[in-house]
Motif scaffolding. Structure first.
Motif, PDB file in Angstrom:
ATOM      1  N   SER A 277      -2.707   8.466  -7.994  1.00  0.00           N
ATOM      2  CA  SER A 277      -3.630   8.133  -9.080  1.00  0.00           C
ATOM      3  C   SER A 277      -3.444   6.668  -9.450  1.00  0.00           C
ATOM      4  CB  SER A 277      -3.384   9.025 -10.291  1.00  0.00           C
ATOM      5  OG  SER A 277      -2.107   8.759 -10.826  1.00  0.00           O
ATOM      6  N   SER A 278      -4.513   6.028  -9.763  1.00  0.00           N
ATOM      7  CA  SER A 278      -4.476   4.600 -10.078  1.00  0.00           C
ATOM      8  C   SER A 278      -4.042   4.386 -11.516  1.00  0.00           C
ATOM      9  CB  SER A 278      -5.865   3.993  -9.868  1.00  0.00           C
ATOM     10  OG  SER A 278      -5.864   2.655 -10.292  1.00  0.00           O
ATOM     11  N   SER A 279      -3.108   3.493 -11.704  1.00  0.00           N
ATOM     12  CA  SER A 279      -2.686   3.143 -13.057  1.00  0.00           C
ATOM     13  C   SER A 279      -3.254   1.789 -13.454  1.00  0.00           C
ATOM     14  CB  SER A 279      -1.163   3.137 -13.149  1.00  0.00           C
ATOM     15  OG  SER A 279      -0.645   2.148 -12.280  1.00  0.00           O
ATOM     16  N   LEU A 280      -4.179   1.285 -12.678  1.00  0.00           N
ATOM     17  CA  LEU A 280      -4.803   0.004 -12.980  1.00  0.00           C
ATOM     18  C   LEU A 280      -5.792   0.151 -14.122  1.00  0.00           C
ATOM     19  CD1 LEU A 280      -5.546  -1.233  -9.356  1.00  0.00           C
ATOM     20  CD2 LEU A 280      -3.692  -1.943 -10.859  1.00  0.00           C
ATOM     21  N   PRO A 281      -5.958  -0.903 -14.928  1.00  0.00           N
ATOM     22  CA  PRO A 281      -6.949  -0.831 -16.005  1.00  0.00           C
ATOM     23  C   PRO A 281      -8.352  -0.823 -15.410  1.00  0.00           C
ATOM     24  CG  PRO A 281      -6.037  -3.036 -15.841  1.00  0.00           C
ATOM     25  CD  PRO A 281      -5.254  -2.170 -14.890  1.00  0.00           C
TER      26      PRO A 281
ATOM     27  N   PRO B 133     -12.149  -2.002 -14.563  1.00  0.00           N
ATOM     28  CA  PRO B 133     -12.650  -3.347 -14.295  1.00  0.00           C
ATOM     29  C   PRO B 133     -13.164  -4.000 -15.583  1.00  0.00           C
ATOM     30  CG  PRO B 133     -13.799  -1.695 -12.954  1.00  0.00           C
ATOM     31  CD  PRO B 133     -12.860  -0.974 -13.849  1.00  0.00           C
TER      32      PRO B 133
ATOM     33  N   ARG C 245       0.839  -1.186   0.000  1.00  0.00           N
ATOM     34  CA  ARG C 245       0.000   0.000   0.000  1.00  0.00           C
ATOM     35  C   ARG C 245       0.873   1.235   0.000  1.00  0.00           C
ATOM     36  NH1 ARG C 245      -3.380  -0.829   5.112  1.00  0.00           N
ATOM     37  NH2 ARG C 245      -2.292  -2.750   5.420  1.00  0.00           N
TER      38      ARG C 245
END
Length: 160
Positions: A19-23, A25, A11
């Motif tokens: 900021s999220s760099s995740l794709p 959902p 974490r």
């Protein structure tokens, strides 16, 4: 004395400072079915047994079902093989007339994995993998690009 060791918790702030760099959902990604494969469990020359395509691919074509597709073996020249397709009304598509010639010419047999990539305009590029999951590579010595002749099947050659 204060401890100087750090532990990783997974974490915290990494690159991107919060900021999220995740794709996104999976439910928000567009459904584009352009590649699929079939596993040959039966004699590939028996119609409608091992020539059924992916149901999701058939669903993708819903409303624009072609009467035929044009198959091209990857790395086997520009030749297009005309293959008629059938839809059974229950969301399944089958490769029909013309598939047998393609299968013979490219050594598709029991235990093969056949990968299809939809290129648009009813063209499918095909890669054949043998039972050991190794890809079969072919080259063509045939300059003819139409397959209207029913007299012979000119196979692509599998180099050893």
């Amino acid at each position: 004395m204060a401890s100087t060791s750090r532990t990783r918790t997974g974490r915290g702030r990494g690159r991107g400072s919060g900021s999220s760099s995740l794709p996104p959902p999976p439910s928000t990604l567009p459904l584009i079915i352009e590649e699929f494969f079939i596993v040959v469990y039966e004699d590939p020359l028996v119609k409608k047994v091992c020539t059924r395509t992916s149901k999701k691919f058939a669903d993708y074509l819903d409303g624009q079902e072609p009467a035929k597709v044009y198959m091209r073996a990857a790395d086997c020249g520009p030749r297009l093989w005309t293959v008629e397709v059938l839809f059974d009304g229950q969301g399944r598509m089958y490769l029909d007339k013309g598939w047998e010639k393609f299968a013979i010419a490219h050594g598709v047999d029991f235990g093969c994995y056949v990968h299809f990539k939809y290129e648009g305009d009813d063209v499918l590029t095909v890669k054949v993998f043998d039972g050991t999951m190794c890809r079969r590579y072919y080259y063509s010595d045939d300059e003819d690009t139409d397959d209207e002749s029913d007299d012979d099947v000119k196979p692509c050659i599998h180099p050893l």
